[in-house]
Write an enzyme that holds these catalytic residues in place. Structure first.
Site, PDB file in Angstrom:
ATOM      1  N   GLY A  69      -0.693  -4.636  -1.276  1.00 35.76           N
ATOM      2  CA  GLY A  69      -1.430  -5.824  -0.878  1.00 35.76           C
ATOM      3  C   GLY A  69      -1.777  -5.834   0.605  1.00 35.76           C
ATOM      4  N   ASN A 152       1.967 -17.856  -1.000  1.00 29.42           N
ATOM      5  CA  ASN A 152       3.216 -17.191  -1.368  1.00 29.42           C
ATOM      6  C   ASN A 152       4.449 -18.041  -1.081  1.00 29.42           C
ATOM      7  OD1 ASN A 152       1.973 -16.372   1.226  1.00 29.42           O
ATOM      8  ND2 ASN A 152       4.004 -15.566   1.641  1.00 29.42           N
ATOM      9  N   GLN A 180      -0.454 -13.036  -4.989  1.00 33.78           N
ATOM     10  CA  GLN A 180       0.474 -13.878  -5.761  1.00 33.78           C
ATOM     11  C   GLN A 180      -0.159 -14.390  -7.061  1.00 33.78           C
ATOM     12  OE1 GLN A 180       3.701 -14.502  -5.246  1.00 33.78           O
ATOM     13  NE2 GLN A 180       3.852 -13.474  -3.265  1.00 33.78           N
ATOM     14  N   SER A 200      -1.574  -6.619  -5.764  1.00 29.80           N
ATOM     15  CA  SER A 200      -0.465  -5.703  -5.528  1.00 29.80           C
ATOM     16  C   SER A 200       0.360  -5.549  -6.795  1.00 29.80           C
ATOM     17  CB  SER A 200       0.390  -6.266  -4.390  1.00 29.80           C
ATOM     18  OG  SER A 200       1.503  -5.441  -4.167  1.00 29.80           O
ATOM     19  N   HIS A 202       3.660  -4.619  -7.239  1.00 28.40           N
ATOM     20  CA  HIS A 202       5.092  -4.944  -7.362  1.00 28.40           C
ATOM     21  C   HIS A 202       5.377  -6.424  -7.579  1.00 28.40           C
ATOM     22  CE1 HIS A 202       6.267  -6.426  -3.180  1.00 28.40           C
ATOM     23  NE2 HIS A 202       5.045  -5.990  -2.954  1.00 28.40           N
ATOM     24  N   THR A 238      -4.337  12.092  -1.223  1.00 33.49           N
ATOM     25  CA  THR A 238      -3.979  12.337  -2.624  1.00 33.49           C
ATOM     26  C   THR A 238      -3.404  11.065  -3.229  1.00 33.49           C
ATOM     27  OG1 THR A 238      -3.595  14.634  -2.097  1.00 33.49           O
ATOM     28  CG2 THR A 238      -2.612  13.823  -4.147  1.00 33.49           C
ATOM     29  N   CYS A 345       8.579 -11.279   4.444  1.00 38.25           N
ATOM     30  CA  CYS A 345       8.128 -10.614   5.659  1.00 38.25           C
ATOM     31  C   CYS A 345       8.557 -11.388   6.893  1.00 38.25           C
ATOM     32  CB  CYS A 345       6.620 -10.470   5.656  1.00 38.25           C
ATOM     33  SG  CYS A 345       6.071  -9.665   4.173  1.00 38.25           S
TER      34      CYS A 345
HETATM   35  N1  PLP Z   1      -0.371 -11.229   0.444  1.00 38.55           N
HETATM   36  C1  PLP Z   1       0.473 -12.091  -0.127  1.00 38.55           C
HETATM   37  C2  PLP Z   1       0.006 -13.468  -0.464  1.00 38.55           C
HETATM   38  C3  PLP Z   1       1.780 -11.716  -0.420  1.00 38.55           C
HETATM   39  O1  PLP Z   1       2.617 -12.582  -0.981  1.00 38.55           O
HETATM   40  C4  PLP Z   1       2.204 -10.387  -0.086  1.00 38.55           C
HETATM   41  C5  PLP Z   1       3.586  -9.964  -0.329  1.00 38.55           C
HETATM   42  O2  PLP Z   1       4.516 -10.742  -0.225  1.00 38.55           O
HETATM   43  C6  PLP Z   1       1.263  -9.524   0.491  1.00 38.55           C
HETATM   44  C7  PLP Z   1      -0.003  -9.974   0.755  1.00 38.55           C
HETATM   45  C8  PLP Z   1       1.631  -8.114   0.836  1.00 38.55           C
HETATM   46  O3  PLP Z   1       1.675  -7.323  -0.324  1.00 38.55           O
HETATM   47  P1  PLP Z   1       2.460  -5.920  -0.332  1.00 38.55           P
HETATM   48  O4  PLP Z   1       3.923  -6.251  -0.317  1.00 38.55           O
HETATM   49  O5  PLP Z   1       2.032  -5.265  -1.598  1.00 38.55           O
HETATM   50  O6  PLP Z   1       2.018  -5.179   0.873  1.00 38.55           O
END
Ligand code: PLP
Length: 398
Positions: A69, A152, A180, A200, A202, A238, A345
């Site tokens: 993401g 998020n 999200q 994303s 995960h 790759t 984060c």
């Molecule tokens: N954007 C949002 C709204 C998110 O919640 C997150 C991850 O918490 C990201 C971007 C970043 O995604 P990634 O962990 O795949 O880099």
């Protein structure tokens, strides 16, 4: 362990794990190699692209794989530098975006891009009037609007259709960070006027380190990574073949069960809010309060979208004024509960949540956030155990 941090990341699904396995071992060929062994890996990537495109009802040519993401968000925003070579550039975004957007916006600002950060109201909804005013002022510039589909931290769902049509009315492009929202709520890319979309893997029980950027087919984005011809020459390197295969497998599960899982989650979400309000003195719901409207107030058809009440189905976020979020998390951890004070984060940082500040919480209250992000497999016993643990931890902290 009771895992209530699915907005941070999710467990890898068994199906995704199994789908990936051969590409870690026997099928290790390089997708760019022309012999059949390499082309087998290439076919797996293209099948993944086709599947992901079909879930978004777009063309496979519009799906570009990335490393997650954050990378997709960076690419979407940085692309502004390469458009409209001579005209001044303007980025309009919200005050509650993920750091992947906000920090990229600050970086662009340092390069001379004009950045407007549009405020949100107390529930986290973008101020559409402020957006329109900013768009009016940025006519004759090369302009990109970037607003997240779902927040998020507090789970607020934006009115993407309205934002998309406003952006287009003023000839701006519209990017949405749907990290999200992807696989959790319906997103109609074309109808909503979305030109660029980040997702994303995960967050939907796929592997970490893989994501996608949807790029509308008539847009010419500058390359993000320079090198080989992978991803139509725009993102060289790759490919992460197992990751892409796992992402597609996870998305297949997420989209085919979206509504069924979502309905279970939103019932648990509403119950969680109700029980927290009943048991924990001083609790305040952050963002949209789904208990304000009863199901009966919603359209008779009870569609999944209407039941969401503009909040992610699995998102519970409260503030408990006077309680420090980080110490509450430590007490919950001792009880085997994984939760969060906001975005992973930002954890460990001493700054209060920028999202809580943006929705008008005081500096002190912005430190007291507690986010529980649920999965449908959560039982009512686990929910009650968690409510009790929060209640005890709050009493202890006070
Ligand atoms: N954007 C949002 C709204 C998110 O919640 C997150 C991850 O918490 C990201 C971007 C970043 O995604 P990634 O962990 O795949 O880099």
């Amino acid at each position: 362990m009771i895992y209530l941090d699915n907005a941070a990341t999710t467990a890898l699904s068994e199906t995704a794990g199994k789908a990936m396995e051969p590409y870690f071992s026997d099928l290790y060929g390089n997708p760019s190699s022309s012999y059949r062994f390499g082309q087998e890996a290439k076919r797996a990537i293209e099948a993944g692209r086709q599947a992901l495109a079909s879930f978004l009802h777009v063309s496979p040519r519009e799906i570009y794989f990335t490393g997650g993401g954050t990378e997709s968000d960076n690419w979407a925003l940085l692309s502004l530098l390469g458009w409209g070579e001579k005209s001044p550039k303007h980025l309009l975004t919200s005050t509650i975006e993920h750091p992947a957007i906000l920090r990229t916006a600050s970086f662009l600002e340092s390069l001379g891009v004009n950045v407007s950060r549009i405020p949100v109201d107390a529930k986290g909804f973008l101020d559409l009037e402020a957006l329109e005013n900013a768009l009016k002022q940025s006519e004759n510039t090369t302009c990109l609007v970037s607003v997240m589909a779902a927040n998020n931290e507090i789970g607020t769902l934006q009115n993407l259709q309205e934002i998309g049509s406003l952006a287009h009315r003023y000839s701006a492009l519209f990017h949405t960070d749907a990290v999200q929202a992807f696989g959790q709520i319906p997103i109609a890319v074309e109808e909503m006027g979305i030109d660029l979309l980040s997702a994303s893997s995960h967050k939907i029980h796929g592997p970490k380190g893989v994501g996608l950027l949807y790029i509308r087919k008539d847009l010419k984005l500058p390359a993000l990574l320079h090198g080989g011809a992978q991803e139509r020459g725009l993102r060289a390197g790759t490919e992460n073949v197992p990751g892409i295969v796992g992402f597609a497998a996870a998305a297949r599960e997420a989209f085919s069960t979206m509504e069924e899982r979502g309905r279970k989650k939103l019932a648990l979400r509403n119950l969680f809010f109700k029980r927290l309000l009943e048991e924990v003195p001083g609790v305040e719901i952050s963002g949209v309060n789904p208990l304000e409207k009863r199901e009966a107030d919603f359209p008779a058809e009870n569609t999944y979208s209407s039941l969401l009440q503009e909040r992610l189905p699995g998102n519970v976020h409260v503030c408990i004024p006077g309680i420090e979020g980080q110490s509450l998390l430590m007490l919950l951890d001792q009880k085997g509960i994984c939760a969060s004070s906001g975005s992973a984060c930002a954890s460990g940082s001493l700054d209060p949540s920028h999202v809580l500040l943006a929705i008008g919480k005081s500096h002190e209250v912005a430190f007291s956030g507690l986010r529980l992000s649920l999965e449908e497999s959560l039982t009512e016993e686990e929910l009650e155990y968690t409510v009790e643990a929060i209640k005890e931890a709050v009493e202890k902290s006070r």
